[in-house]
Enzyme design. Structure first.
Site, mmCIF file in Angstrom:
data_model
loop_
_atom_site.group_PDB
_atom_site.id
_atom_site.type_symbol
_atom_site.label_atom_id
_atom_site.label_comp_id
_atom_site.label_asym_id
_atom_site.label_seq_id
_atom_site.Cartn_x
_atom_site.Cartn_y
_atom_site.Cartn_z
ATOM 1 N N TYR A 106 -34.953 5.281 -39.231
ATOM 2 C CA TYR A 106 -34.640 4.071 -39.992
ATOM 3 C C TYR A 106 -35.957 3.382 -40.338
ATOM 4 C CZ TYR A 106 -30.784 4.791 -36.617
ATOM 5 O OH TYR A 106 -29.822 5.339 -35.808
ATOM 6 N N ARG A 107 -36.006 2.748 -41.499
ATOM 7 C CA ARG A 107 -37.222 2.006 -41.858
ATOM 8 C C ARG A 107 -37.278 0.723 -41.039
ATOM 9 N NH1 ARG A 107 -34.138 0.361 -46.766
ATOM 10 N NH2 ARG A 107 -33.607 -1.824 -46.449
ATOM 11 N N TRP A 155 -30.957 -0.239 -38.977
ATOM 12 C CA TRP A 155 -29.915 0.772 -38.744
ATOM 13 C C TRP A 155 -28.663 0.270 -39.437
ATOM 14 C CZ3 TRP A 155 -32.092 -0.225 -33.460
ATOM 15 C CH2 TRP A 155 -31.615 -1.399 -32.905
ATOM 16 N N GLU A 174 -30.262 13.982 -31.030
ATOM 17 C CA GLU A 174 -30.849 14.813 -32.093
ATOM 18 C C GLU A 174 -31.919 15.771 -31.555
ATOM 19 O OE1 GLU A 174 -29.870 11.765 -32.386
ATOM 20 O OE2 GLU A 174 -28.628 11.759 -34.186
ATOM 21 N N ASP A 178 -35.829 1.831 -52.294
ATOM 22 C CA ASP A 178 -35.170 2.820 -51.447
ATOM 23 C C ASP A 178 -35.047 4.194 -52.095
ATOM 24 O OD1 ASP A 178 -33.718 3.654 -49.144
ATOM 25 O OD2 ASP A 178 -33.088 1.570 -48.904
HETATM 26 C C1 LIG Z 1 -36.820 8.839 -45.612
HETATM 27 C C2 LIG Z 1 -35.538 8.377 -44.975
HETATM 28 C C3 LIG Z 1 -35.357 7.030 -44.696
HETATM 29 C C4 LIG Z 1 -34.174 6.585 -44.102
HETATM 30 N N1 LIG Z 1 -34.013 5.252 -43.834
HETATM 31 C C5 LIG Z 1 -32.874 4.824 -43.235
HETATM 32 C C6 LIG Z 1 -32.719 3.453 -42.898
HETATM 33 O O1 LIG Z 1 -33.589 2.627 -43.129
HETATM 34 N N2 LIG Z 1 -31.554 3.080 -42.296
HETATM 35 C C7 LIG Z 1 -30.548 3.974 -42.003
HETATM 36 O O2 LIG Z 1 -29.527 3.584 -41.433
HETATM 37 N N3 LIG Z 1 -30.677 5.278 -42.340
HETATM 38 C C8 LIG Z 1 -31.809 5.719 -42.922
HETATM 39 N N4 LIG Z 1 -31.963 7.042 -43.239
HETATM 40 C C9 LIG Z 1 -30.855 7.972 -42.978
HETATM 41 C C10 LIG Z 1 -30.730 8.274 -41.483
HETATM 42 O O3 LIG Z 1 -31.954 8.725 -40.978
HETATM 43 C C11 LIG Z 1 -29.657 9.319 -41.232
HETATM 44 O O4 LIG Z 1 -28.439 8.829 -41.717
HETATM 45 C C12 LIG Z 1 -29.534 9.701 -39.771
HETATM 46 O O5 LIG Z 1 -28.605 10.757 -39.642
HETATM 47 C C13 LIG Z 1 -29.110 8.530 -38.915
HETATM 48 O O6 LIG Z 1 -29.020 8.929 -37.589
HETATM 49 P P1 LIG Z 1 -27.913 8.349 -36.613
HETATM 50 O O7 LIG Z 1 -26.580 8.803 -37.133
HETATM 51 O O8 LIG Z 1 -28.247 8.961 -35.293
HETATM 52 O O9 LIG Z 1 -28.028 6.884 -36.616
HETATM 53 C C14 LIG Z 1 -33.151 7.508 -43.802
HETATM 54 C C15 LIG Z 1 -33.353 8.864 -44.072
HETATM 55 C C16 LIG Z 1 -34.529 9.305 -44.659
HETATM 56 C C17 LIG Z 1 -34.719 10.771 -44.941
#
Ligand SMILES: Cc1cc2nc3c(=O)[nH]c(=O)nc-3n(C[C@H](O)[C@H](O)[C@H](O)COP(=O)(O)O)c2cc1C
Length: 602
Positions: A173-174, A187, A233, A282
């Protein structure tokens, strides 16, 4: 990170930039343009500076690590399809029939021992330096787009655990830098850390969080992988690398992080506090607007003696996330097949912004099979974010042969084969009337049952002349797929009325038109199908913006406002700062490739 740098260098996949480059916009703009080039490379900025902070940084910045298919495969140490095959094998493991079968299975199970992350007490590289006097501004944290709310960590591995400590999560997440010791936790509502967060909030307890940067780049890919809720993960890391991830405990909270991380930011999130996060340019190619998110109070920063800071830039495609998404798409195919067994393959085209467009090939066995799959997709984990899905039969061309597959699809589009539904949307989707909830489009192209007379196709110029003389809002047009049963006409409009009205008025030209797509004339080129796909799948909500009449279908992909019944704030595109670009061209940090800049709407 240093090993990764060597690996990329040895494979001629790294550009080293020794000039001073600003962490505000300059670095991100260079990386943004680099990935759009054919033989794009990772970038190592050895001398990051900040005019805003009046600072020079000792820590180099590495960007575009996943900047090509080759680099991505090097990081995985194998083809994503090989990993998918391994997962498929594990999912179909049957009891052994004979002695040799037992030996085979033992081997498989022994290999699996490497899957589980190992917690160790030894001294970690990630903790060679421990800083309790916190100053996030000492790190070269980038501002990637002009209208961003500040600087953001864009490649942070966010490690969290459930309230009872039984489940771990790694999410990418950023993270917005608010001040020298506070970070925004972006998140989104559907994500695993948000679920953990609500447990802490309910219990009124502070939530421990550690953010790792760097180490093996595969960690960050694992962080974005859509693993089922509750599965850590880093199991995937062990499976891919065939070695356990080695974890150590953070210094000031109970979270375990990879021992080879370059930098770790530890802290606690007070669930009673939130702060405005964003805006942020984004991966949709639009800004996500300001919204409240939880905040982490940083308690400690640890790092290697000579860390490297990893960062990325997201925006209009293609970018580094294209290659990360490609690996995810391939590796998750076997898992998707567990809910849709007759699925043969699927693709998320890079200009379809991941969940906004999916093409799926299946063996259709009975009436309504494709529609059953649509519901299955819309019901599975992060696949439920899919906005537009096209299902083709097993006789279709390869899904990545975009010319042939789009011909096949266009020969099978009819109102009867279209399902418009509604459901969960990605939190980033701006087109839906409500945040996180909106329209879905499913098109069943498994049957060749479109039986209407072919349209009378005119030349673009002739068609434009007769149409624009009657409807002055229409300024340009371009036709595609005129040899198929669904010719597409894309209109560039300067909207003075609702698009639905224009669509109705155009009915008198119905014998020439079947699928009408409307985009704003500003900021769109009707002759550039790559960017048109990007714009259309981003800008529409299927329930509101698709008009269906027999053999006459309209898609309103223009920007929306109150006049269109849209009550949210419509976000801007992520556009490069032209002054910054000029300066980078002048300093020869990017080349002045006008064609490329125009093609990708830079
Ligand atoms: C470059 C990039 C930036 C991302 N930024 C975010 C973010 O800011 N917030 C978010 O919720 N998901 C973001 N994602 C998507 C999550 O990383 C992705 O949905 C991941 O599966 C979340 O993991 P979780 O289900 O364990 O929370 C991003 C993905 C990428 C590739």
């Amino acid at each position: 990170m240093k090993r990764t740098i060597e690996l990329l260098k040895d494979n001629n996949l790294l550009k080293i930039i020794d000039e001073e480059v600003d962490i505000d916009l300059e670095m991100a703009h260079i990386a943004y343009i680099e990935v759009k080039q054919k033989d794009s490379k990772a970038l190592l900025f050895r001398n990051p500076v900040s005019k805003r902070l009046n600072k020079k940084f000792n820590t180099p910045v590495l960007m575009n690590v996943f900047g090509s298919y080759e680099a991505t495969k090097l990081i995985f140490e194998k083809e994503p399809d090989t990993i998918a095959a391994k997962i498929e094998e594990l999912l179909h493991m049957k009891p052994p029939r004979d002695f040799w079968g037992k030996l085979e299975m033992l081997k498989e199970l022994f290999d699996l021992k490497t899957v589980f992350p190992k917690r160790v007490n030894s001294k970690a590289q990630a903790q060679e330096i421990v800083k309790k006097n916190i100053d996030l501004f000492e790190l070269p944290i980038l501002k990637t787009w002009s209208d961003d709310g500040g600087a953001f960590i864009t490649m942070g591995q966010v490690y969290t655990q459930s309230l009872d400590g039984q489940k771990q999560n790694l999410g990418m997440y950023r993270l917005q830098v608010y001040d020298k010791n506070r970070l925004g936790m972006h998140w989104q509502i559907h994500k695993d850390s948000a679920h953990f967060f609500s447990e802490y909030k309910k219990a009124g307890k502070k939530m421990p969080v550690s953010v790792a940067i760097g180490g093996d780049p595969l960690y960050i890919w694992c962080g974005q992988a859509p693993m089922p809720n509750g599965m850590f993960e880093l199991l995937l890391y062990g499976l891919i690398k065939e070695k356990n991830a080695i974890l150590v405990k953070s210094k000031t909270n109970p979270i375990y992080i990879p021992s080879d991380s370059d930098i770790v930011i530890e802290g606690w999130v007070d669930p009673s506090k939130e702060e405005i996060e964003g805006p942020f340019g984004d991966h949709t190619g639009y800004y996500t607007l300001k919204e409240p998110y939880p905040v982490m109070d940083v308690t400690c920063i640890t790092m290697k003696k000579e860390p490297v800071f990893q960062a990325t830039v997201v925006g209009k495609p293609p970018l580094e996330d294209k290659y990360m998404g490609w690996a995810t798409e391939r590796i998750f195919l076997p898992l998707l097949k567990t809910t849709a067994p007759e699925l043969i393959d699927y693709r998320m085209p890079e200009n379809g912004v991941f969940h906004n467009l999916i093409l799926a090939k299946m063996k259709s066995c009975y009436p309504g099979h494709a529609k059953q799959f649509m519901h299955a997709f819309w019901g599975v984990g992060q696949m439920s974010f899919v906005k537009h899905a096209f299902f083709v039969n097993d006789d279709a061309p390869e899904l990545d042969n975009y010319e042939d597959i789009s011909d096949y699809i266009c020969d099978r589009v009819s109102v009867d084969n279209i399902l418009i539904s509604e459901g969960v949307c990605d939190a980033l989707d701006h087109a839906s009337p409500n945040a996180c909830y909106g329209g879905k489009l499913g098109v069943d192209c498994t049957k060749d049952n479109v039986r209407y007379p072919k349209k009378d196709i005119l030349e673009d110029k002739e068609l434009l002349d007769i149409i624009s003389s009657k409807i002055s809002d229409i300024k340009s047009l371009c036709q595609y797929k005129t040899h198929t049963k669904t010719p597409i006409c894309v209109f560039g409009v300067k909207k003075s009325q609702n698009i639905k009205e224009i669509y109705e008025k155009l009915k008198e030209f119905k014998r020439h038109l079947k699928l009408l797509v409307f985009v704003d004339i500003d900021k769109n080129d009707v002759t550039n199908p790559y960017m048109l796909i990007w714009r259309v799948v981003n800008n529409i909500d299927a329930k509101r913006d698709i008009f269906l009449q027999t053999e006459y279908i309209g898609i309103d992909a223009t920007n929306k406002s109150k006049k269109d019944g849209y009550d949210r704030e419509w976000p801007d595109d992520t556009d490069c700062d032209q002054e910054v670009l000029k300066s980078l061209i002048k300093r020869e940090l990017i080349s002045n490739n006008k064609e490329l800049l125009k093609y990708y709407y830079v």
